[in-house]
Write an enzyme that holds these catalytic residues in place. Structure first.
Site, PDB file in Angstrom:
ATOM      1  N   ASP A 178     -60.974 -46.918   9.679  1.00 57.40           N
ATOM      2  CA  ASP A 178     -61.245 -45.299   9.916  1.00 57.40           C
ATOM      3  C   ASP A 178     -60.719 -44.956  10.645  1.00 57.40           C
ATOM      4  OD1 ASP A 178     -63.870 -43.357   9.463  1.00 57.40           O
ATOM      5  OD2 ASP A 178     -62.876 -42.927  11.398  1.00 57.40           O
ATOM      6  N   ASP A 228     -62.563 -40.068   5.913  1.00 58.71           N
ATOM      7  CA  ASP A 228     -61.378 -40.897   6.280  1.00 58.71           C
ATOM      8  C   ASP A 228     -61.855 -42.391   6.478  1.00 58.71           C
ATOM      9  OD1 ASP A 228     -62.847 -40.532   8.797  1.00 58.71           O
ATOM     10  OD2 ASP A 228     -61.527 -40.821  10.110  1.00 58.71           O
TER      11      ASP A 228
END
Length: 557
Positions: A430, A473
């Site tokens: 992430d 993301d």
């Protein structure tokens, strides 16, 4: 047929005003009229010409009738039919005369009623160097008798007045030179014969156009089918060759990265001949696609002009089928660009070796343009279909696998690991501070960062490993045949790559969670463990955490 006989009878009454019996002449002309009628719907010129010669001979009483047809590719006349003796046929069939050689014979001084009668003592045949046939007959002292070296020609003219052939007649059965009335009838017969020949030529041309349309419809019918683009392009090449008579055809598609047009379909040529060509370079194509040589969306260049633009003395491949006439193909270059909806060059079609050795007509170039449009459509359709299939399993922004593909791949690798006791790793990562990056710099910058991250993952992973974008993301990596050390090395390389991405505010960072499939856990448990490890790494700020998931309650079958 009855109506045509009435018209012919009126013609005879017009050209023969005397009171002589016309019924016999009309009867003799019936055979020619029948041939003319049949020829209007025929496209076999080879069969038509001997029939016309025989009908003229029978109708007017000449033992020898020779028909020469104009060949635009050579700018000459070739003897295509000889009615008469075997000796005459063997001597004349296939012989040619140029316009320059015919001109003295068609001198206006010899013209009578549309025919050209050359008495033997008024023309110096020693100046004629072409092959001729002199019948074996004794000359007569009668001034009206036909002399063996007399000649009689009548041009066959198209409806627009252009000469399409010349008919020669010899050895009148009556042994006498034709009268003015005979010449008028011969001229009228020549008009009928010319209509027959023109009709056959037009029918053959119409058949070629029909064939072109049929091939285009066949290609169009496959555009929406699940057929490979290469097969469609081969169909385009074969259609051009079969319908338009261009024996060598290739379709080359632009590879922007390589800066070249790459051959994808070829007929007639060999790949070695294509590779020997200097014309695949995009800069070269740009020099050849000059509007000064554009006709109907195609580009036709003389060989000298094309070679000069390429800076070469001669091309790697030279045309085998060339002519010498003003309308002849003579090593010309013919290319048809393929463009997408935005007008960008996507490919080019090359065509060469015309069967008739002639430059293409505007109608042929229009058909070529349609074939090129079909090829462009085929490429665009194949690309659209490939993109649809790609997007079914891939993220459109990063071009990595999507969550659907991730789920399927993880289940597959976990199943194989359990069955064959193969280790594998799952990494979830992430981007740190991605929301803030979006808020400060906007989503366009955020998308650019995600695209760059996708590039890093593709470049860094081994060929056997796979990267996916799970959403936002968050990304996942499936590493086959990977234990703790291999997974740590992969993550370290990726971390370095991510740090090199320009995020606008210094180096970009990411947090990683690694779960190993050594214990063959359930895929869902493995994902939860990797995800939890990633969040733990993010909270701790140390970048990477390993998680060892609990084994499943039962082995995977």
């Amino acid at each position: 047929m009855a109506l045509e006989l009435c018209v012919l009878e009126a013609d005879v009454e017009r050209v023969i005003p005397s009171s002589e019996d016309r019924a016999g002449l009309i009867a003799r002309l019936t055979g020619l009229l029948e041939v003319t009628r049949l020829a209007r719907s025929a496209d076999d010129l080879d069969a038509l010409l001997p029939a016309v010669g025989a009908a003229v001979a029978e109708s007017l009483g000449f033992r020898t009738v020779v028909i020469s047809v104009y060949r635009p590719a050579w700018d000459d006349f070739r003897v295509e039919a000889v009615h008469g003796s075997d000796e005459g046929r063997a001597t004349l069939l296939g012989q040619t005369r140029t316009w320059a050689e015919w001109s003295p014979l068609l001198d206006p001084g010899f013209e009578r009623h549309g025919c050209y009668l050359l008495p033997w003592d008024q023309f110096d045949w020693s100046k004629d160097t072409t092959v001729s046939y002199v019948p074996d007959m004794l000359p007569s002292d009668d001034p009206d008798a036909w002399h063996p070296e007399d000649a009689l020609f009548v041009p066959l003219r198209r409806s627009d007045g252009e000469v399409l052939g010349i008919m020669s007649v010899d050895e009148p059965e009556g042994g006498r030179r034709p009268s003015d009335e005979d010449l008028r009838v011969l001229s009228a017969l020549a008009d009928h014969a010319a209509q027959a020949v023109e009709g056959a030529q037009s029918a053959a041309e119409a058949a070629r156009h029909r064939k072109a349309l049929e091939h285009m419809l066949q290609v169009s019918a496959h555009l929406n089918e699940e057929v490979s683009v290469d097969r469609l392009l081969v169909s385009v090449c074969e259609g051009i060759r079969s319908a338009l008579g261009l024996q060598s055809v290739s379709v080359e598609l632009v590879d922007v990265a390589a800066g070249r047009a790459i051959p994808r379909a070829v007929v007639g040529w060999t790949m070695q001949e294509i590779e020997a060509s200097q014309s695949g370079d995009l800069a070269v194509l740009d020099r050849l696609l000059d509007p000064a040589f554009e006709i109907e969306g195609c580009f036709l260049l003389p060989n000298e002009e094309a070679c000069a633009r390429l800076g070469i003395e001669r091309p790697g491949y030279e045309t085998a089928r060339n002519g010498t006439g003003p309308l002849a193909w003579n090593h010309h270059w013919l290319l048809i660009p393929m463009r997408n909806a935005d007008g960008q060059l996507t490919g080019v079609i090359w065509a060469d070796d015309p069967e008739d050795r002639l430059l293409p007509t505007r109608e042929s170039l229009q058909a070529l343009r349609l074939f090129a449009n079909q090829a462009s459509t085929a490429v665009a359709s194949a690309a659209a279909l490939a993109e649809m299939r790609f997007l079914a399993d891939h993220d459109p922004l990063t071009r990595l696998g999507n969550r659907r593909a991730f789920t399927a791949r993880l289940a597959e690798v976990a199943h194989r690991g359990a069955r064959y006791d193969r280790p594998f790793g799952l990494v979830v990562l992430d981007v740190d501070g991605f929301k803030a990056l979006n808020d400060v710099h906007g989503h366009l910058v955020g998308d650019t960062v995600l695209e760059a991250l996708g590039d890093v993952l593709r470049r860094t992973l081994r060929r056997s490993d796979t990267a996916f974008r799970l959403g936002g993301d968050e990304f996942a990596l499936i590493l086959v045949e990977a234990g703790e050390r291999e997974a740590a090395n992969v993550v370290a390389r990726i971390g370095l790559g991510i740090a090199g991405i320009d995020a606008g505010d210094g180096a970009l960072r990411a947090s990683f969670g690694i779960a190993l499939g050594t214990e063959a856990p359930d895929p869902d448990r493995l994902l939860r463990a990797a995800d939890a490890a990633m969040y733990e790494a993010k909270r701790a700020g140390d970048g990477v955490r390993f998680a060892v998931p609990e084994p499943p309650s039962a082995p995977i079958a």
